[in-house]
Scaffold this active site. Structure first.
Site, PDB file in Angstrom:
ATOM      1  N   TYR A   9      -3.296   1.519  -1.430  1.00 58.54           N
ATOM      2  CA  TYR A   9      -4.195   0.657  -2.234  1.00 58.54           C
ATOM      3  C   TYR A   9      -5.269  -0.166  -1.231  1.00 58.54           C
ATOM      4  O   TYR A   9      -5.496  -1.268  -1.612  1.00 58.54           O
ATOM      5  CB  TYR A   9      -3.167  -0.533  -2.778  1.00 58.54           C
ATOM      6  CG  TYR A   9      -2.119   0.053  -3.717  1.00 58.54           C
ATOM      7  CD1 TYR A   9      -2.179   1.009  -4.680  1.00 58.54           C
ATOM      8  CD2 TYR A   9      -0.671  -0.323  -3.120  1.00 58.54           C
ATOM      9  CE1 TYR A   9      -0.893   1.258  -5.337  1.00 58.54           C
ATOM     10  CE2 TYR A   9       0.520   0.021  -3.910  1.00 58.54           C
ATOM     11  CZ  TYR A   9       0.349   0.926  -4.802  1.00 58.54           C
ATOM     12  OH  TYR A   9       1.196   1.481  -5.465  1.00 58.54           O
ATOM     13  N   TYR A 137       4.238  -0.627 -15.041  1.00 54.65           N
ATOM     14  CA  TYR A 137       3.910   0.288 -13.593  1.00 54.65           C
ATOM     15  C   TYR A 137       5.424   0.848 -13.446  1.00 54.65           C
ATOM     16  O   TYR A 137       6.294   0.327 -13.283  1.00 54.65           O
ATOM     17  CB  TYR A 137       3.536  -0.707 -12.779  1.00 54.65           C
ATOM     18  CG  TYR A 137       3.819  -0.111 -11.334  1.00 54.65           C
ATOM     19  CD1 TYR A 137       2.329   0.738 -10.966  1.00 54.65           C
ATOM     20  CD2 TYR A 137       4.736  -0.053 -10.393  1.00 54.65           C
ATOM     21  CE1 TYR A 137       2.357   1.515  -9.897  1.00 54.65           C
ATOM     22  CE2 TYR A 137       4.503   0.735  -9.264  1.00 54.65           C
ATOM     23  CZ  TYR A 137       3.295   1.273  -8.750  1.00 54.65           C
ATOM     24  OH  TYR A 137       3.325   2.182  -7.831  1.00 54.65           O
ATOM     25  N   LYS A 269      13.951   0.108  -4.769  1.00 55.97           N
ATOM     26  CA  LYS A 269      13.681  -1.032  -4.029  1.00 55.97           C
ATOM     27  C   LYS A 269      14.801  -1.706  -3.324  1.00 55.97           C
ATOM     28  O   LYS A 269      15.335  -1.244  -2.420  1.00 55.97           O
ATOM     29  CB  LYS A 269      12.892  -2.122  -4.945  1.00 55.97           C
ATOM     30  CG  LYS A 269      11.389  -1.377  -5.247  1.00 55.97           C
ATOM     31  CD  LYS A 269      10.350  -2.468  -5.697  1.00 55.97           C
ATOM     32  CE  LYS A 269       9.024  -2.221  -5.600  1.00 55.97           C
ATOM     33  NZ  LYS A 269       8.216  -1.355  -6.826  1.00 55.97           N
TER      34      LYS A 269
HETATM   35  C1  PLP Z   1       7.829   0.029  -7.174  1.00 57.49           C
HETATM   36  C2  PLP Z   1       8.225   0.280  -8.479  1.00 57.49           C
HETATM   37  C3  PLP Z   1       8.189   1.606  -8.896  1.00 57.49           C
HETATM   38  C4  PLP Z   1       7.847   2.766  -7.673  1.00 57.49           C
HETATM   39  O1  PLP Z   1       8.609   3.026  -6.671  1.00 57.49           O
HETATM   40  P1  PLP Z   1       8.433   3.624  -5.523  1.00 57.49           P
HETATM   41  O2  PLP Z   1       9.435   3.428  -4.346  1.00 57.49           O
HETATM   42  O3  PLP Z   1       7.500   2.727  -4.743  1.00 57.49           O
HETATM   43  O4  PLP Z   1       7.936   4.844  -5.460  1.00 57.49           O
HETATM   44  C5  PLP Z   1       8.657   2.207 -10.036  1.00 57.49           C
HETATM   45  N1  PLP Z   1       8.937   1.281 -10.902  1.00 57.49           N
HETATM   46  C6  PLP Z   1       8.996  -0.055 -10.485  1.00 57.49           C
HETATM   47  C7  PLP Z   1       8.988  -1.286 -11.905  1.00 57.49           C
HETATM   48  C8  PLP Z   1       8.332  -0.557  -9.376  1.00 57.49           C
HETATM   49  O5  PLP Z   1       8.241  -1.831  -9.147  1.00 57.49           O
END
Ligand code: PLP
Length: 420
Positions: A9, A137, A269
């Site tokens: 980004y 997102y 995450k």
């Molecule tokens: C970070 C995130 C993703 C993407 O996860 P990555 O491990 O970065 O591919 C998808 N959905 C949500 C809600 C997120 O916060």
């Protein structure tokens, strides 16, 4: 700044040098120039146990001494089986099957493909679309871009390339849950679903809290009502809990605040505590059973090379154990209390509103912040923060001390006296 390493980004031409981290311990990042910064955002919300945790280090090195990796096609291993069992145990009742992948985005791609093939296998061949939330997102890969915010500048270069989906809004100027316009939002949803349900396979949401789209909060009752509509019109509900999972909204999963179990739930995450990329896509027995048949073509044809990586599974299992044994829900409650006491009463002419949910604290400004100035001011005060647009937030590691959190909050609330 031109460099071999391409950063996320980032406009390399206009951006400043990133801070180089030599090591990290607890909530603290040790920068090469000698500065020590408290991480106020848990490295994009994943390092919930802090850095360099002896028990997590131990779990991963112990597994490493046995094997670092083995494929999950035709082979299996205890860490993957144990983690699948554990996730089934701790997630809401009815989520009984787990498909692993290597990142959150791919975990969501898997969720989308599962929903499409679920209906295909059952002979509903017209259900090929999704309904999702504006400001949502779900990652950066091609499939999930299509269900992310349609107006987001981030993906504007790809407008028109990926399939067009249906969108509804859950954001409102009225952020007080009592005043949030539930009926109006449900009407909007019902109108689109009512007209298009024959084409819609699934509804995909970040439950209760939209993360990267601006930390927008919305009530569980909206999801309860949305799920009723999904049931009525034969639409699957996908919860993207990659950000909300593991306590961030005040319960272990956001789904725990709803009165139903989603058909598909995705974790990432915090799942692996920041040690390794990994994600889990959980489904109900009903979803699984649509793939379970004598027919080869009903099988789910997907298999990331590193799915169920033993190091990732071992560290995830140890992280969940820590979460349970060290009573993380109590830590989250204490963080929530602290965030609420400082942020909720905070007022300033440049601040639109302040909001808190679980272990997430947000200040929304009327205008975008100068992110370099924020970063530099915070660093000067010993804190690492990374605002986006007009949003400044903290999602601290759950092991943060009161003093450390006070320092993060002091930076967030004092900022305006220094950078405007
Ligand atoms: C970070 C995130 C993703 C993407 O996860 P990555 O491990 O970065 O591919 C998808 N959905 C949500 C809600 C997120 O916060």
């Amino acid at each position: 700044m031109k460099s071999a390493l391409w950063y996320p980004y980032q406009q390399h031409k206009t951006s400043s040098e990133p801070f180089e981290v030599d090591s990290a311990e607890g909530c603290k990042l040790h920068i090469k120039d000698g500065r020590i910064l408290i991480d106020g955002i848990s490295s994009w919300w994943c390092t919930i146990h802090g850095y360099n945790h002896p028990k997590l280090n131990n779990a991963i090195t112990e597994q490493l001494s046995k094997m670092g990796h083995v494929m999950l096609g035709g082979l299996t291993h205890k860490p993957a089986k144990d983690l699948a069992d554990k996730l089934v145990e701790i997630t809401p009742d009815g989520l009984n099957h787990v498909f692993f992948s290597d990142s959150g985005s791919v975990g969501m791609e898997v969720a989308m493909k599962l929903a499409l093939q679920y209906f295909h296998n059952k002979g509903h061949v017209n259900k090929k679309k999704f309904i999702a939330l504006k400001k949502g997102y779900h990652g950066d890969t091609c499939g999930v871009i299509s269900i992310g915010d349609p107006d987001d500048g981030m993906h504007a270069s790809f407008a028109g390339v990926f399939p067009k989906q249906f969108f509804v809004s859950v954001t409102s100027e009225k952020i007080d849950p009592e005043k949030w316009p539930l009926e109006e939002k449900i009407e909007e949803l019902e109108s689109i679903i009512g007209q298009n349900h024959r084409e819609i396979a699934a509804m995909a949401v970040e439950p209760l809290m939209q993360g990267a789209g601006g930390f927008n909060f919305y009530p569980a009752e909206y999801l309860n009502r949305a799920y009723q509509l999904c049931q009525k019109y034969n639409i699957l509900m996908i919860f993207d809990e990659i950000a909300t999972g593991f306590g961030r909204t005040g319960t272990l999963f956001a789904a725990n605040q709803c009165n139903f179990t989603p058909d598909i739930l995705v974790l990432g995450k915090a799942l692996t505590a920041g040690y390794s990329g990994h994600a889990a896509t959980l489904t109900t027995g009903d979803v699984y059973d649509a793939f379970y048949s004598e027919k080869c073509e009903h099988a789910f044809m997907h298999g990331p090379t590193f799915m169920g990586n033993p190091l990732a599974c071992a560290v995830a299992l140890e992280g969940i154990k820590l979460f349970e044994c060290d009573d993380y829900m109590a830590k989250i409650k204490a963080i929530n209390h602290h965030l609420s006491s400082v942020l909720l009463p905070f007022k300033h002419t440049l601040v639109k509103n302040c909001r808190v949910l679980g272990a997430t604290g947000v200040i929304e400004f009327h205008a975008p912040l100068n992110s370099k100035k924020v970063k530099d001011f915070a660093a000067e005060k010993g804190v690492w923060l990374r605002p986006f647009g007009n949003i400044l937030y903290t999602t601290p590691p759950y092991i943060i001390s009161q003093e450390e959190l006070a320092q993060v909050l002091a930076v967030m609330t004092d900022l305006l006296n220094h950078i405007t």
